[in-house]
Write a protein that holds these residues in place. Structure first.
Motif, PDB file in Angstrom:
ATOM      1  N   VAL A  73      19.771  34.918   1.912  1.00  0.00           N
ATOM      2  CA  VAL A  73      19.091  34.587   0.726  1.00  0.00           C
ATOM      3  C   VAL A  73      18.893  35.336  -0.193  1.00  0.00           C
ATOM      4  O   VAL A  73      18.879  35.582  -1.620  1.00  0.00           O
ATOM      5  CB  VAL A  73      17.648  34.471   1.130  1.00  0.00           C
ATOM      6  CG1 VAL A  73      16.921  34.979  -0.050  1.00  0.00           C
ATOM      7  CG2 VAL A  73      17.071  33.441   2.380  1.00  0.00           C
ATOM      8  N   TRP A  80      28.073  36.343  -0.231  1.00  0.00           N
ATOM      9  CA  TRP A  80      26.626  34.963  -0.182  1.00  0.00           C
ATOM     10  C   TRP A  80      27.646  33.498  -0.156  1.00  0.00           C
ATOM     11  O   TRP A  80      27.096  32.930   1.029  1.00  0.00           O
ATOM     12  CB  TRP A  80      25.928  35.295  -1.432  1.00  0.00           C
ATOM     13  CG  TRP A  80      25.376  33.759  -1.465  1.00  0.00           C
ATOM     14  CD1 TRP A  80      24.138  33.047  -1.780  1.00  0.00           C
ATOM     15  CD2 TRP A  80      25.593  32.995  -2.745  1.00  0.00           C
ATOM     16  NE1 TRP A  80      23.940  31.550  -1.406  1.00  0.00           N
ATOM     17  CE2 TRP A  80      24.669  31.560  -2.555  1.00  0.00           C
ATOM     18  CE3 TRP A  80      26.801  32.956  -3.317  1.00  0.00           C
ATOM     19  CZ2 TRP A  80      24.524  30.739  -3.325  1.00  0.00           C
ATOM     20  CZ3 TRP A  80      26.888  31.458  -4.453  1.00  0.00           C
ATOM     21  CH2 TRP A  80      25.772  31.094  -4.077  1.00  0.00           C
ATOM     22  N   ARG A  84      26.788  30.728   2.764  1.00  0.00           N
ATOM     23  CA  ARG A  84      25.837  29.342   2.687  1.00  0.00           C
ATOM     24  C   ARG A  84      26.688  28.609   3.350  1.00  0.00           C
ATOM     25  O   ARG A  84      26.432  27.744   3.919  1.00  0.00           O
ATOM     26  CB  ARG A  84      26.249  29.520   1.151  1.00  0.00           C
ATOM     27  CG  ARG A  84      25.072  28.814   0.479  1.00  0.00           C
ATOM     28  CD  ARG A  84      24.317  28.554  -0.148  1.00  0.00           C
ATOM     29  NE  ARG A  84      23.850  27.198  -1.074  1.00  0.00           N
ATOM     30  CZ  ARG A  84      23.095  26.672  -1.080  1.00  0.00           C
ATOM     31  NH1 ARG A  84      20.823  27.885  -0.944  1.00  0.00           N
ATOM     32  NH2 ARG A  84      22.672  25.858  -1.708  1.00  0.00           N
ATOM     33  N   ILE A 161       4.582  26.144  -3.979  1.00  0.00           N
ATOM     34  CA  ILE A 161       4.868  27.487  -2.922  1.00  0.00           C
ATOM     35  C   ILE A 161       5.310  28.797  -3.551  1.00  0.00           C
ATOM     36  O   ILE A 161       4.882  29.327  -3.229  1.00  0.00           O
ATOM     37  CB  ILE A 161       4.531  27.125  -1.408  1.00  0.00           C
ATOM     38  CG1 ILE A 161       5.427  26.783  -1.784  1.00  0.00           C
ATOM     39  CG2 ILE A 161       2.992  26.377  -0.807  1.00  0.00           C
ATOM     40  CD1 ILE A 161       6.424  26.302   0.488  1.00  0.00           C
ATOM     41  N   LEU A 166      13.285  32.388  -6.885  1.00  0.00           N
ATOM     42  CA  LEU A 166      13.337  33.888  -5.855  1.00  0.00           C
ATOM     43  C   LEU A 166      13.985  34.628  -7.056  1.00  0.00           C
ATOM     44  O   LEU A 166      14.396  33.320  -8.024  1.00  0.00           O
ATOM     45  CB  LEU A 166      14.171  33.976  -4.251  1.00  0.00           C
ATOM     46  CG  LEU A 166      13.322  32.985  -3.186  1.00  0.00           C
ATOM     47  CD1 LEU A 166      14.472  33.325  -2.229  1.00  0.00           C
ATOM     48  CD2 LEU A 166      12.773  34.528  -3.268  1.00  0.00           C
ATOM     49  N   HIS A 168      16.684  35.358  -9.412  1.00  0.00           N
ATOM     50  CA  HIS A 168      18.392  35.352 -10.222  1.00  0.00           C
ATOM     51  C   HIS A 168      18.845  36.577 -10.579  1.00  0.00           C
ATOM     52  O   HIS A 168      18.076  37.824 -11.448  1.00  0.00           O
ATOM     53  CB  HIS A 168      18.334  33.980 -10.762  1.00  0.00           C
ATOM     54  CG  HIS A 168      18.941  33.365  -9.521  1.00  0.00           C
ATOM     55  ND1 HIS A 168      19.081  31.637  -9.303  1.00  0.00           N
ATOM     56  CD2 HIS A 168      17.029  32.426  -8.477  1.00  0.00           C
ATOM     57  CE1 HIS A 168      18.759  30.733  -8.624  1.00  0.00           C
ATOM     58  NE2 HIS A 168      17.738  31.216  -8.535  1.00  0.00           N
ATOM     59  N   LEU A 191       8.925  28.195 -11.893  1.00  0.00           N
ATOM     60  CA  LEU A 191       8.597  26.725 -11.221  1.00  0.00           C
ATOM     61  C   LEU A 191       7.924  26.303 -11.402  1.00  0.00           C
ATOM     62  O   LEU A 191       7.467  25.067 -11.782  1.00  0.00           O
ATOM     63  CB  LEU A 191       9.275  26.679  -9.539  1.00  0.00           C
ATOM     64  CG  LEU A 191      10.615  27.095  -9.229  1.00  0.00           C
ATOM     65  CD1 LEU A 191      11.040  26.992  -7.405  1.00  0.00           C
ATOM     66  CD2 LEU A 191      12.110  26.790  -9.912  1.00  0.00           C
ATOM     67  N   VAL A 234      19.835  26.481  -4.371  1.00  0.00           N
ATOM     68  CA  VAL A 234      18.952  25.597  -4.306  1.00  0.00           C
ATOM     69  C   VAL A 234      19.080  25.973  -3.077  1.00  0.00           C
ATOM     70  O   VAL A 234      19.675  26.020  -2.186  1.00  0.00           O
ATOM     71  CB  VAL A 234      19.172  24.377  -4.855  1.00  0.00           C
ATOM     72  CG1 VAL A 234      21.052  23.649  -3.672  1.00  0.00           C
ATOM     73  CG2 VAL A 234      17.748  23.320  -4.217  1.00  0.00           C
ATOM     74  N   LEU A 236      18.478  26.226   0.611  1.00  0.00           N
ATOM     75  CA  LEU A 236      19.859  25.844   1.848  1.00  0.00           C
ATOM     76  C   LEU A 236      18.938  24.571   3.089  1.00  0.00           C
ATOM     77  O   LEU A 236      19.872  24.043   3.446  1.00  0.00           O
ATOM     78  CB  LEU A 236      19.826  27.001   2.385  1.00  0.00           C
ATOM     79  CG  LEU A 236      21.192  27.126   3.153  1.00  0.00           C
ATOM     80  CD1 LEU A 236      22.222  28.189   2.566  1.00  0.00           C
ATOM     81  CD2 LEU A 236      21.402  27.052   4.711  1.00  0.00           C
TER      82      LEU A 236
HETATM   83  C1  HEM Z   1       8.513  23.491   2.168  1.00  0.00           C
HETATM   84  C2  HEM Z   1       9.492  24.412   2.366  1.00  0.00           C
HETATM   85  C3  HEM Z   1      10.538  24.913   1.519  1.00  0.00           C
HETATM   86  C4  HEM Z   1      10.191  25.214  -0.047  1.00  0.00           C
HETATM   87  C5  HEM Z   1       9.118  24.650  -1.158  1.00  0.00           C
HETATM   88  C6  HEM Z   1      11.570  26.498  -0.061  1.00  0.00           C
HETATM   89  C7  HEM Z   1      11.764  26.786  -1.601  1.00  0.00           C
HETATM   90  C8  HEM Z   1      12.479  27.522  -1.567  1.00  0.00           C
HETATM   91  C9  HEM Z   1      13.416  28.253  -2.876  1.00  0.00           C
HETATM   92  C10 HEM Z   1      12.585  27.760  -4.583  1.00  0.00           C
HETATM   93  C11 HEM Z   1      14.592  28.469  -2.703  1.00  0.00           C
HETATM   94  C12 HEM Z   1      14.748  29.504  -3.861  1.00  0.00           C
HETATM   95  C13 HEM Z   1      15.562  29.011  -4.384  1.00  0.00           C
HETATM   96  C14 HEM Z   1      16.767  30.037  -5.559  1.00  0.00           C
HETATM   97  O1  HEM Z   1      16.567  31.022  -5.559  1.00  0.00           O
HETATM   98  O2  HEM Z   1      17.158  29.532  -6.725  1.00  0.00           O
HETATM   99  C15 HEM Z   1      14.479  28.572  -1.720  1.00  0.00           C
HETATM  100  C16 HEM Z   1      15.870  29.315  -1.145  1.00  0.00           C
HETATM  101  C17 HEM Z   1      16.380  29.295  -0.027  1.00  0.00           C
HETATM  102  N1  HEM Z   1      15.531  28.271   1.900  1.00  0.00           N
HETATM  103 FE1  HEM Z   1      14.407  27.410   0.842  1.00  0.00          FE
HETATM  104  N2  HEM Z   1      12.332  26.764   1.503  1.00  0.00           N
HETATM  105  C18 HEM Z   1      11.479  26.054   1.668  1.00  0.00           C
HETATM  106  C19 HEM Z   1      12.432  26.343   3.241  1.00  0.00           C
HETATM  107  C20 HEM Z   1      13.927  26.007   3.972  1.00  0.00           C
HETATM  108  C21 HEM Z   1      13.849  25.852   5.319  1.00  0.00           C
HETATM  109  C22 HEM Z   1      13.110  25.267   6.262  1.00  0.00           C
HETATM  110  C23 HEM Z   1      14.642  26.622   5.853  1.00  0.00           C
HETATM  111  C24 HEM Z   1      15.999  27.057   6.723  1.00  0.00           C
HETATM  112  C25 HEM Z   1      16.238  26.123   7.051  1.00  0.00           C
HETATM  113  C26 HEM Z   1      15.039  27.685   4.212  1.00  0.00           C
HETATM  114  C27 HEM Z   1      16.142  28.223   3.670  1.00  0.00           C
HETATM  115  C28 HEM Z   1      16.834  28.306   2.514  1.00  0.00           C
HETATM  116  C29 HEM Z   1      17.828  29.724   2.155  1.00  0.00           C
HETATM  117  C30 HEM Z   1      18.944  29.891   3.130  1.00  0.00           C
HETATM  118  C31 HEM Z   1      17.321  30.106   0.948  1.00  0.00           C
HETATM  119  C32 HEM Z   1      18.273  30.758   0.055  1.00  0.00           C
HETATM  120  C33 HEM Z   1      19.227  30.717  -0.475  1.00  0.00           C
HETATM  121  C34 HEM Z   1      20.559  31.102  -1.212  1.00  0.00           C
HETATM  122  O3  HEM Z   1      19.990  31.576  -1.858  1.00  0.00           O
HETATM  123  O4  HEM Z   1      21.569  30.727  -1.546  1.00  0.00           O
HETATM  124  N3  HEM Z   1      13.706  27.205   3.286  1.00  0.00           N
HETATM  125  N4  HEM Z   1      13.732  27.877  -1.045  1.00  0.00           N
END
Ligand code: HEM
Length: 290
Positions: A73, A80, A84, A161, A166, A168, A191, A234, A236
């Motif tokens: 994250v 990263w 990723r 939510i 997060l 950028h 968002l 987006v 993961l």
């Molecule tokens: C309803 C549930 C979830 C929502 C609404 C959500 C939403 C988000 C959002 C808005 C971001 C930021 C993307 C960006 O920086 O543009 C994010 C990043 C991330 N999410 Fe989720 N998420 C959810 C569930 C999960 C789950 C279950 C996991 C793990 C299996 C997860 C793992 C991650 C990771 C690792 C990132 C960072 C990706 C990166 O920086 O490359 N998320 N999520």
């Protein structure tokens, strides 16, 4: 609960900022200059059309002591990219999209149902165990359940939510809509302003699953639906989260009728807290076995 009877949300502060300053503006958060993106078009142009440039991650001071630039994250650059790739492969090996993980989620959903029953409806549980129930929902059912799918989309759009996603950063000096954004500048894609964009959604403050349905009742994709953000960063876990939401939601509704003990008109849908995350107010919910 009849969602149609709920009163609409009041306009959000981010929508008011956008009305005053337009879709792209800068704010000073303490000593840090932050570019804010509002509305579907600006967010899409940055995160999707200029995905590489906007793929940097900014830190969040509350977490930086713990993560210190580590973990997928909060990492940047080569670290990263590797994390990723590794995380996606691990999720796939863990069984994303295959039966194993689906079965695990189904089991969890069934446990949740039993928990509800234990605390509230012991007699119902007994009836359930003795009489049994139909098969558990599967992820494949989703395609044949457009109204449920539309409702889940609307819940995610409306509950919004992670309203600011997060942070950028831009990975290099970046030209965007006539501005030059210097490398390393923080960018917040709001968002919230995508999900409540009046150019994209009719009466965005109203809860209406029908916006995700076309005239013949099949599911209609909406561009301005980005609860998991978009582009190179987006979420993961999108696939996993979507499967969980569907299986939990359908399993609960398979067993219970949900209703509000008070008149839904009296309920406020405005979040209790709205900063990095939006926290809904507490509701009392009545679950009646079907
Ligand atoms: C309803 C549930 C979830 C929502 C609404 C959500 C939403 C988000 C959002 C808005 C971001 C930021 C993307 C960006 O920086 O543009 C994010 C990043 C991330 N999410 Fe989720 N998420 C959810 C569930 C999960 C789950 C279950 C996991 C793990 C299996 C997860 C793992 C991650 C990771 C690792 C990132 C960072 C990706 C990166 O920086 O490359 N998320 N999520």
């Amino acid at each position: 609960m009849d969602a149609q009877k709920l009163s609409p949300l009041p306009p959000s502060p981010s929508a008011q900022l956008q009305d005053t300053y337009g879709p792209v503006f800068t704010v000073n958060l303490g000593s840090r200059r932050v570019v804010v993106l509002c509305g579907y078009q600006a967010v899409k142009e940055a995160l999707v059309d200029q995905a590489e440039e906007f793929s940097g991650r900014g830190d969040i001071p509350a977490f930086s002591k713990d993560f210190n630039g580590h973990g997928v994250v909060f990492a940047n650059g080569e670290r990263w990219r590797q994390l990723r790739r590794f995380s996606l492969t691990t999720l796939r090996n863990f069984g994303m999209g295959k039966r194993s993980i689906e079965e695990r989620i189904q089991e969890e959903a069934q446990c949740l149902v039993e928990e509800f029953q234990k605390t509230q409806e012991k007699i119902h549980q007994e009836i359930d165990v003795v009489i049994g129930r139909d098969r558990a929902p599967t992820a494949e059912d989703r395609g044949r359940m457009p109204y449920t799918d539309a409702t889940l989309h609307e819940i995610q759009r409306f509950s919004d939510i992670l309203p600011m996603s997060l942070p950028h950063t831009v990975t290099r000096d970046t030209r965007f809509r006539g501005y030059l954004i210097p490398q390393g500048t923080y960018v917040y894609p709001l968002l919230s302003t995508v999900h409540f964009d009046p150019e994209e959604h009719k009466d965005p403050e109203t809860f209406a699953p029908e916006r995700f349905l076309n005239e013949n009742g099949s599911f209609r994709k909406q561009n301005a639906f980005l609860p998991f953000s978009a582009g190179k960063r987006v979420c993961l876990g999108e696939g996993l989260a979507r499967m969980e939401l569907f299986l939990f939601f359908t399993t609960i509704l398979q067993h219970f009728t949900l209703s509000s003990p008070v008149d839904p008109q009296q309920l406020s849908l405005a979040p209790e807290v709205s900063n990095l995350g939006k926290v809904p107010p507490r509701y009392q919910l009545c679950l009646r076995q079907r």
